[in-house]
Design an enzyme around this catalytic site. Structure first.
Site, PDB file in Angstrom:
ATOM      1  N   GLU A 177       0.801  -1.242   0.000  1.00 15.46           N
ATOM      2  CA  GLU A 177       0.000   0.000   0.000  1.00 15.46           C
ATOM      3  C   GLU A 177       0.828   1.283   0.000  1.00 15.46           C
ATOM      4  OE1 GLU A 177      -2.793  -0.381   3.245  1.00 15.46           O
ATOM      5  OE2 GLU A 177      -3.797  -2.104   2.339  1.00 15.46           O
ATOM      6  N   GLU A 284      -6.279 -10.529  -1.681  1.00 18.04           N
ATOM      7  CA  GLU A 284      -7.116 -10.370  -0.475  1.00 18.04           C
ATOM      8  C   GLU A 284      -8.599 -10.311  -0.842  1.00 18.04           C
ATOM      9  OE1 GLU A 284      -5.726  -7.147   2.005  1.00 18.04           O
ATOM     10  OE2 GLU A 284      -3.620  -7.635   1.630  1.00 18.04           O
TER      11      GLU A 284
HETATM   12  C1  XIL Z   1      -6.499  -6.694   8.101  1.00 18.45           C
HETATM   13  C2  XIL Z   1      -6.855  -7.909   8.933  1.00 18.45           C
HETATM   14  O1  XIL Z   1      -7.758  -8.703   8.214  1.00 18.45           O
HETATM   15  C3  XIL Z   1      -7.458  -7.488  10.257  1.00 18.45           C
HETATM   16  O2  XIL Z   1      -7.633  -8.612  11.116  1.00 18.45           O
HETATM   17  C4  XIL Z   1      -6.553  -6.469  10.954  1.00 18.45           C
HETATM   18  O3  XIL Z   1      -7.190  -5.986  12.108  1.00 18.45           O
HETATM   19  C5  XIL Z   1      -6.235  -5.313  10.035  1.00 18.45           C
HETATM   20  O4  XIL Z   1      -5.676  -5.811   8.828  1.00 18.45           O
HETATM   21  N1  XIL Z   1      -5.030  -4.704   3.614  1.00 18.45           N
HETATM   22  C6  XIL Z   1      -4.060  -5.589   4.025  1.00 18.45           C
HETATM   23  C7  XIL Z   1      -4.361  -6.551   5.126  1.00 18.45           C
HETATM   24  O5  XIL Z   1      -2.999  -5.652   3.408  1.00 18.45           O
HETATM   25  O6  XIL Z   1      -3.228  -6.838   5.898  1.00 18.45           O
HETATM   26  C8  XIL Z   1      -5.460  -6.077   6.012  1.00 18.45           C
HETATM   27  O7  XIL Z   1      -5.800  -7.104   6.948  1.00 18.45           O
HETATM   28  C9  XIL Z   1      -6.671  -5.668   5.179  1.00 18.45           C
HETATM   29  C10 XIL Z   1      -6.319  -4.544   4.249  1.00 18.45           C
END
Ligand code: XIL
Length: 380
Positions: A177, A284
């Site tokens: 990111e 994701e």
């Molecule tokens: C999220 C997790 O799913 C949660 O449990 C945590 O509280 C916050 O992070 N982008 C990403 C992930 O790269 O690491 C994130 O995961 C969601 C957004």
């Protein structure tokens, strides 16, 4: 021997064995098998799943029985895992220095993948979130770290974490990111950028490559369905590659909504990303915003699905199924470049989108109509 002379019998035995191994899904199918020739089908797992229901305190909102079912589902349906949290900086190195690591949960995650023969992803080395404050602080906490101090910490962190799982974790999200959402700036105004400068990305990839020369090093970001951000990402990756930075794959998070992207929009997203000539990983995946009671006038891909035994499904499930169908049609169309598709959570109950129902399995680990839509997209 027997099956050599009676090939049909051999096939029957193999068939029965396969059926027994997947008994609970025999009627609905198995995602990783349906897509075996196309890409890995992965899932982000939390600590509860990696460690199992033996340690009170890690259950999240699940009972021990539910955790057992979640684990069984992960093993049945998926051949790739990503760590939802436990490899992030604040969890794996909460305190400074060589003594500041807490490798226990990360080791459990990697061992889970190894013992189940899964393709193991590491997430994430350099990010502006879930990173402890000390990382960016100077010797006097009122000041900030210097560029050299922060580069040293980044180097030590990456060398320790990537080095520990060398050869086991096959893919790393090295930088997460870093692209700015809005405006004309290419990069997000993060402490990494402020303290080190734009070459913090180059350095992170160089350190990771040094620590495991065989690992696939990924740049990961969200919102690439929007063309403005996507073109920033393309510019960033092109410039990194021109400087010889070892970026080896593009991770597109794909936290999307039931109303977008369409098949055409996802097709265009992947077509644009492919111009970089690198493998694409959907890192994701979840589809958000389906509310029960919503009506849908779109194509009825989910009706007569196995999950509903041909019965009626509500608008929320139909919209979710339609969006998943569109996405997977696009992934299959681009299967030459799409190598990994990872769902961000195993079921709706453990999803980070609390209260939403963005995944293929419900809180009881039962496949939803969206599951059937994804299975159907595997055989165009
Ligand atoms: C999220 C997790 O799913 C949660 O449990 C945590 O509280 C916050 O992070 N982008 C990403 C992930 O790269 O690491 C994130 O995961 C969601 C957004």
């Amino acid at each position: 021997m027997f099956s050599k002379h009676y090939p049909l019998f051999g096939r029957l035995v193999t068939g029965l064995l396969t059926l027994a191994a997947t008994a609970s899904f025999a009627d609905t199918g198995v995602l990783k098998d349906a897509y075996r020739d196309d890409f890995y089908i992965g899932v982000a797992i939390n600590r509860t799943i990696a460690i199992g229901p033996t340690r009170p305190g890690f259950y999240l909102r699940r009972t021990a029985d539910q955790v057992d079912k979640d684990i069984a589902l992960v093993k049945e349906q998926f051949n790739q895992i990503s760590p939802e949290n436990d490899l992030k900086w604040s969890l794996i190195q909460p305190r400074p220095g060589a003594d500041g690591y807490d490798f226990g949960p990360a080791d459990a995650y990697v061992n889970f993948g190894l013992s189940n023969h899964m393709y193991i992803v590491g997430h994430t080395l350099v990010w502006h979130q879930q990173t402890p404050g000390w990382v960016f602080a100077g010797a006097d906490p009122a000041t900030r770290a210097t560029r050299d101090e922060l580069l040293q910490r980044m180097h030590d962190h990456i060398a320790s974490v990537v080095g520990r799982y060398k050869g086991q974790v096959k893919v790393w999200d090295v930088v997460n990111e870093a692209v700015a959402d809005n405006g004309t700036n290419l990069l997000r105004n993060s402490p990494w950028l402020q303290i080190i400068g734009p070459d913090f990305i180059d350095k992170a990839f160089e350190f990771a490559h040094e620590a495991d020369p065989d690992a696939i090093l990924r740049y990961n970001d969200y919102g690439l369905e929007s063309s403005g951000k996507r073109h920033k990402l393309i510019a960033l990756i092109q410039s990194l590659r021109q400087r010889g930075v070892p970026v080896m794959a593009i991770g597109t998070q794909t936290h999307v909504s039931v109303s977008a992207p369409s098949f055409e929009a996802e097709d265009e997203t992947l077509t644009d990303l492919e111009t970089l000539g690198l493998p694409i990983h959907i890192t994701e995946l979840d589809v958000n915003g389906a509310r029960s009671g919503q009506n849908d006038t779109g194509a009825d891909v989910a009706n007569n699905s196995g999950a509903t035994q041909g019965g009626m499904i509500d608008g929320a499930n139909r919209r979710l199924a339609n969006e998943y169908a569109a996405l997977f049609r696009a992934f299959v169309k681009h299967k030459k470049s799409v190598k990994v598709v990872t769902f961000w959570g195993v079921n709706d109950a453990v999803s980070w989108r609390a209260g939403g129902r963005p995944l293929l399995f419900d809180a009881d680990d039962k496949p939803k109509p969206a599951f059937d839509a994804v299975m159907a997209a595997a055989k165009p």
